[in-house]
Structures are given as structure tokens and as C-alpha cells.
Design a protein around this motif. Structure first.
Motif, short mmCIF file in Angstrom:
data_model
loop_
_atom_site.label_atom_id
_atom_site.label_comp_id
_atom_site.label_asym_id
_atom_site.label_seq_id
_atom_site.Cartn_x
_atom_site.Cartn_y
_atom_site.Cartn_z
N ASN A 92 -17.60 -27.18 3.74
CA ASN A 92 -19.08 -27.34 4.03
C ASN A 92 -19.56 -25.56 4.27
O ASN A 92 -20.73 -25.63 4.67
N ILE A 93 -18.88 -24.88 3.90
CA ILE A 93 -19.46 -23.34 3.92
C ILE A 93 -19.16 -22.90 2.59
O ILE A 93 -17.97 -22.47 2.23
N THR A 94 -20.26 -22.46 2.15
CA THR A 94 -20.41 -21.72 0.85
C THR A 94 -21.19 -20.33 0.88
O THR A 94 -22.34 -19.96 1.42
N TYR A 95 -20.59 -19.41 0.04
CA TYR A 95 -20.89 -17.98 0.04
C TYR A 95 -21.98 -18.16 -1.32
O TYR A 95 -21.25 -18.52 -2.40
N LEU A 96 -23.23 -17.74 -1.17
CA LEU A 96 -24.26 -18.01 -2.44
C LEU A 96 -23.91 -16.89 -3.24
O LEU A 96 -24.08 -17.24 -4.61
N GLY A 97 -23.45 -15.69 -3.15
CA GLY A 97 -23.15 -14.65 -4.07
C GLY A 97 -23.92 -13.56 -3.76
O GLY A 97 -24.52 -13.44 -2.86
N ARG A 98 -23.98 -12.36 -4.48
CA ARG A 98 -24.65 -11.11 -4.27
C ARG A 98 -26.11 -11.07 -4.36
O ARG A 98 -26.85 -10.46 -3.70
N LYS A 99 -26.53 -12.06 -5.62
CA LYS A 99 -27.84 -12.01 -5.62
C LYS A 99 -28.12 -13.20 -6.73
O LYS A 99 -27.16 -13.61 -7.49
N GLY A 100 -29.10 -13.96 -6.60
CA GLY A 100 -29.49 -15.02 -7.46
C GLY A 100 -30.56 -16.17 -6.80
O GLY A 100 -31.24 -15.92 -5.86
N ILE A 101 -30.45 -17.35 -7.78
CA ILE A 101 -31.28 -18.23 -7.04
C ILE A 101 -30.40 -19.67 -7.18
O ILE A 101 -29.85 -19.85 -7.92
N PHE A 102 -30.61 -20.24 -6.00
CA PHE A 102 -30.11 -21.59 -5.53
C PHE A 102 -31.24 -22.57 -5.62
O PHE A 102 -31.95 -22.68 -4.84
N THR A 103 -31.01 -23.43 -6.47
CA THR A 103 -31.83 -24.63 -6.73
C THR A 103 -31.22 -25.92 -6.59
O THR A 103 -30.39 -26.59 -6.86
N GLY A 104 -31.64 -26.60 -5.31
CA GLY A 104 -31.12 -27.67 -4.46
C GLY A 104 -31.46 -29.16 -5.42
O GLY A 104 -32.40 -29.01 -6.36
N SER A 105 -30.95 -30.14 -5.31
CA SER A 105 -31.28 -31.34 -6.13
C SER A 105 -32.61 -31.76 -5.73
O SER A 105 -33.32 -32.50 -6.44
N SER A 106 -33.22 -31.33 -4.51
CA SER A 106 -34.52 -31.71 -4.33
C SER A 106 -35.39 -30.97 -4.88
O SER A 106 -36.83 -31.31 -4.92
N GLY A 107 -35.36 -29.93 -5.61
CA GLY A 107 -35.97 -28.94 -6.20
C GLY A 107 -36.40 -27.57 -5.45
O GLY A 107 -37.00 -26.79 -5.81
N LEU A 108 -35.83 -27.57 -4.09
CA LEU A 108 -36.17 -26.59 -3.25
C LEU A 108 -35.53 -25.23 -4.14
O LEU A 108 -34.15 -25.30 -4.23
N GLN A 109 -36.29 -24.34 -3.74
CA GLN A 109 -35.54 -22.93 -4.61
C GLN A 109 -35.44 -22.04 -3.49
O GLN A 109 -36.22 -21.73 -2.58
N ILE A 110 -34.23 -21.20 -3.53
CA ILE A 110 -33.93 -20.45 -2.51
C ILE A 110 -33.48 -19.08 -3.29
O ILE A 110 -32.25 -19.25 -4.08
N VAL A 111 -34.00 -17.99 -2.96
CA VAL A 111 -33.45 -16.78 -3.70
C VAL A 111 -32.82 -15.96 -2.59
O VAL A 111 -33.23 -16.09 -1.37
N TYR A 112 -31.75 -15.26 -3.13
CA TYR A 112 -30.91 -14.63 -1.95
C TYR A 112 -30.46 -13.20 -2.41
O TYR A 112 -30.26 -13.11 -3.65
N LEU A 113 -30.14 -12.25 -1.77
CA LEU A 113 -29.80 -10.89 -2.10
C LEU A 113 -28.82 -10.64 -0.92
O LEU A 113 -29.42 -10.48 0.26
N SER A 114 -27.69 -10.34 -1.01
CA SER A 114 -26.74 -10.09 -0.29
C SER A 114 -26.67 -8.69 0.17
O SER A 114 -27.00 -7.75 -0.75
N GLY A 115 -26.10 -8.10 1.29
CA GLY A 115 -25.84 -6.68 1.45
C GLY A 115 -27.01 -5.85 1.86
O GLY A 115 -27.97 -6.60 2.35
N THR A 116 -26.93 -4.58 2.14
CA THR A 116 -27.83 -3.69 2.69
C THR A 116 -27.96 -2.67 1.48
O THR A 116 -27.46 -2.53 0.59
N GLU A 117 -29.40 -1.91 1.50
CA GLU A 117 -29.70 -1.21 0.49
C GLU A 117 -28.89 -0.01 0.43
O GLU A 117 -28.59 0.76 1.41
#
Length: 498
Positions: A92-117
Motif C-alpha cells: 500500500n505504499i508506492t514511490y511514484l518516481g523522479r518525475k512523471g504523470i500518474f493517471t488513476g482508473s477514475s481518470g484523475l491526473q497527478i503530475v509529480y516531481l521529486s527532489g529539490t532544485e
């Protein structure tokens, strides 16, 4: 059938306090029902012992909700994230990744960016750089039908996010945060943006993603920064909300503007933000709220100077203001005036909330005496009207809002704003950028024309509020609004004695 909203929890820096977090989530779900997912930004792992994490990693303990986390923000925690493209860390705990987009089965779009500049090369595994931001922007914005994303997750705050907004507390958003994230947010137009790392809670007022009068209405963005889990100050580290994926929403509902919406804090940032320059103040954006705000301190008032401009074409102001021939809802001395709506009184003019206003910011500039139009005012009254206009423009600009001022000298008995030529019916509009529109009325004219235009989908997108009679509220609620405006406007009140 309407789409059922997803119930989402967002969390700030966990810093290895997994039991505290998940026990709190369990308590929330027991009280309020189950949520669909938990999104964690900031530092998920901390500098504490790994003993607690091992219990989750080995399955002795289990997260009570599907949890998605961002990656490392420092060298110490890089070891926990073995796959840069994302992976399951525990049940039940997932690391999304360094950057990308996660789209759930519902169609919800989550963009993520890990880390600091980072502006240095080579970039460590816990940093992102300009190329990472550019690739995300290209990935998402390259299609012509792109309108934005549902949620953006970053660990650092975006630089300048406090521009035009409510106070961000002890965090100086002109110095703190990532300028690269600012450019990313400006492009992606997320409906929600979550960040952490500053160990404080800050929910910024929502801001718009379009230029009013120049672009079609778009959805607003809400930025929420969350504190660290279990902080002793008890600052908010969990945020619950419901959301329907934007691709499933009715277009009119999606772009409906919140009443407290502000200008975009990143407007015109672009390349300036990406190279670390401060975002310039938002320049001449199109009109937003066409109203003025006010404050009432009905005690000490600046006395009139008694000055009268000899070169002015206006007649000298009589010592006693002119009186109406019959009942008038706007003469301050009239028994018909709803005095609880009055929020500021000057020497010759006053401010009052509009009855059934288009928004909480809808107010009127009115002369104390009975005048039908601006062209009938004396020099002193005109001077004070101009002071109110200038002060209200500054007030709204400080809050990231715009104002449109208008007057209708047609079938109106008491002046309710502006300027024109004497001896004729007219409709006058003035933007706070200086642009003006004067229309000579020759025949019939819609009495609520200004209100209807501003309430239209092209501007405020609140067509159901075009009729003031449908927007009235209780006297108690009106009094509450008036008290709030008086307090907010107090620093700008020029009518108080020095």
C-alpha cells in the motif's frame, strides 16, 4: 448520473513517523469514512531509526490506505528509492518516481516531481533540474486540447506563490522555494498543488489561470503547503478534499471562479523565474472583480479643508449637501439607507456594500449629499471620489484582485459612481488600468447592463448572480461581511486622522 468525487488525503513531511501518520489516517477514516488515496509530499523518510519502517516493509504493519510518495530530497534518504522510475516500497505504499504523470482508473491526473532544485551538474539523485521541468511541460502541454491537470505534487514550494495572495506567514516566497517549479505550475495549471519542506501550513487563496476579458475562463488553482507530521506546534499536516477528475466535469462547473480568487502569482514569470529572477508584479491584467472594498472607522475623520479649485468647472460644494425630493435609498441621512451596509465614511462620500452584490467585494462609492451623477458634483466631492477610487485600486492590487468601476446615469436618482459630460444620460466604465468607456444613451438601456456583463461567463462566470434580487442574504450575514471589509481595509483608510 453525476460522477462520484474521489476522496483524497494529502500529507506533508512524514520524516519517518509512519505510525503517527497512519494512526491519524485510521482515526479520520473511522470518523469520516474511507478515503481513496493518500498523497505524501516532502520528506517521507527521516533521520530516525529504520526499525519502524522495517515493520511496514516486511508486512508486520500495513498502511491503511493506498499511499503514494515522492522521492528523496537529500543524500541520506536516496537509499530507500531503488528505482528512479518508481516502485512499491511496502504494501500500500508506492514511490511514484523522479518525475512523471500518474493517471488513476477514475481518470484523475497527478503530475509529480521529486527532489529539490539544482543548478549544478551532474545532478544528484535527490535533485531536479531545468531539463526535468522542461520534459514534464513538453509531455503535458504539447497537445492543443491541454487544459491543465488535476493535481501537482512537489516537495519544495514554488517561488513567488505568495504574490497577490494572503500572507504565507514566516515563509518569504520571494526568497524561498523553487523558481523552476513556478514555471512548471504556470504551464501545467493544476487544480491542486501540494508541497512541503518548510514545516508550516499555508493554504493560499485560489488564483485564476486566465486573463479576464482576454482569454476564455479556465479553472482556478489551489496551492496548499503542509507541515511535518506530529509537529509540536500542531500545524496542519493532513489535508482532506474531494475531487472529480477534470476530464469528467461539466465545462461550466470546472471554470466557475471561487469568490476569493486572486490574480496568478506567476504571471509573466516564464524565463525570468527559470533563471532565478523575481517574478515581476502582474501588470495590466484584465478586470476581475469590478468592485471596491472598504473599511469603516466612523469615529475620527479627517476634517474638510474647505478648499475649492477656482479653475474647476464644477460649482462650489454647498455647505449643506443637497436633499432628495423624496425617499432615497442612498442618501446617508435618509431613513431608507441600510446603515449596516455602510463600511467607510469620508467628508463628502461614503462606501457601502452593494445589496445582493455580485461577490463579497462588491461595493459602491456614494456621495453623502443627493446628486444624480458625477457631472453634478462640486470640486471637493469629485476630489474625494477620486481618492476613494485610487485607494480601492491599491487595496485590491495588494490582494491580487482587479476592479472595474461603472456608473449609470439613466433612470437613477442618486449617483452610484463615475464621470462624463453634463446634460445627458450615459453609461461609463473605467478599468483600474486607466482604460475608459463612455456610452451616450439615446433610447432605452438595460438598467442592469453593467452587472449582467460582469456576471457573464466571459468575465466572472456567475450568470446566476446577474439579478441582485436573487443574491440577497440575511442582515446578519451582511453585517458579517461589512465587519470583515472594515478590518481588511483599515490599513488603506485615508479618512482617519493622522
Amino acid at each position: 448520473m453525476a460522477q462520484k468525487p474521489l476522496r483524497v488525503l494529502a500529507c506533508g513531511d512524514v520524516e519517518g513517523k509512519f505510525d503517527v501518520l497512519f494512526n491519524r489516517v485510521q482515526a479520520i477514516q473511522k470518523k469520516s469514512g474511507n478515503f481513496d488515496l493518500l498523497l505524501c509530499v516532502g520528506n517521507f523518510f527521516g533521520s530516525t531509526s529504520d526499525a519502524e519502517w522495517e515493520e511496514y516493509k516486511t508486512g508486520v504493519k500495513k498502511a491503511p490506505i493506498q499511499t503514494y510518495v515522492l522521492g528523496a530530497n537529500n543524500q541520506e534518504t536516496v537509499k530507500y528509492f531503488q528505482d528512479a522510475d518508481g516502485c512499491e516500497l511496502a504494501e500500500n505504499i508506492t514511490y511514484l518516481g523522479r518525475k512523471g504523470i500518474f493517471t488513476g482508473s477514475s481518470g484523475l491526473q497527478i503530475v509529480y516531481l521529486s527532489g529539490t532544485e539544482s543548478l549544478n551538474e551532474p545532478v544528484p539523485g535527490y535533485n531536479f533540474r531545468l531539463q526535468d521541468v522542461s520534459s514534464l511541460r513538453t509531455m503535458m502541454c504539447s497537445t492543443s486540447h491541454f487544459k491543465g491537470v488535476d493535481i501537482l505534487l512537489t516537495s519544495p514550494w514554488p517561488k513567488y506563490v505568495g504574490n497577490f495572495g494572503n500572507s504565507s506567514g514566516e515563509v518569504d516566497t520571494k526568497k524561498c522555494g523553487s523558481a523552476l517549479i513556478s514555471t512548471l505550475v504556470a504551464s501545467l495549471k493544476p487544480r491542486y498543488h501540494f508541497a512541503a519542506l518548510e514545516k508550516t501550513y499555508y493554504e493560499r487563496l485560489p488564483y485564476r489561470n486566465h486573463i479576464v476579458l482576454q482569454e476564455n475562463a479556465q479553472h482556478a488553482t489551489r496551492f496548499i503547503a503542509l507541515a511535518n507530521v506530529g509537529n509540536p506546534e500542531k500545524k496542519k499536516y493532513l489535508y482532506a478534499f474531494s475531487i472529480v477528475p477534470m476530464k469528467l466535469m461539466d465545462a461550466a462547473e470546472l471554470v466557475k471562479q471561487p469568490p476569493d480568487v486572486t490574480e496568478n502569482p506567476y504571471r509573466k514569470s516564464g524565463q525570468e523565474a527559470s533563471i532565478g529572477k523575481q517574478t515581476p508584479a502582474l501588470e495590466e491584467e484584465s478586470a476581475c472583480q469590478f468592485f471596491f472594498d472598504l473599511n469603516e472607522k466612523q469615529g475620527r475623520k479627517r476634517p474638510s479643508t474647505g478648499r475649492d479649485s477656482k479653475s474647476s468647472p464644477h460649482p462650489k460644494q454647498p455647505r449643506k449637501p443637497p436633499q432628495p425630493p423624496g425617499p432615497c435609498w442612498f442618501c446617508l441621512a435618509s431613513p431608507e439607507v441600510e446603515k449596516h451596509l455602510v463600511v467607510n465614511i469620508g467628508t463628502h462620500c461614503y462606501l457601502a456594500l452593494a445589496k445582493g452584490g455580485l461577490s463579497d467585494d462588491h461595493v459602491l462609492i456614494l456621495p453623502i449629499g443627493h446628486y444624480q451623477s458625477v457631472v453634478e458634483l462640486s470640486a471637493e466631492v469629485v476630489e474625494e471620489v477620486e481618492k476613494y477610487k485610487a485607494t480601492l485600486k491599491r487595496f485590491f492590487k495588494s490582494r491580487g484582485k482587479r476592479c472595474v468601476l461603472f456608473e449609470r446615469n439613466y433612470k437613477s436618482h442618486h449617483l452610484q459612481l463615475q464621470i462624463a459630460q453634463p446634460g445627458a444620460a450615459y453609461f461609463y466604465v473605467e478599468l483600474d488600468t486607466g482604460e475608459k468607456l463612455f456610452h451616450r444613451i439615446k433610447k432605452n438601456f438595460p438598467l442592469q447592463f453593467g452587472r449582467e456583463v460582469l456576471a457573464s461567463e466571459a468575465i466572472l462566470n456567475i450568470p446566476d448572480r446577474s439579478d441582485w434580487r436573487q443574491c440577497q442574504m440575511s442582515k446578519e450575514d451582511e453585517e458579517t461581511l461589512a465587519r470583515r471589509f472594515r478590518k481588511d481595509f483599515e490599513p488603506f483608510d485615508f479618512t482617519l486622522d493622522d
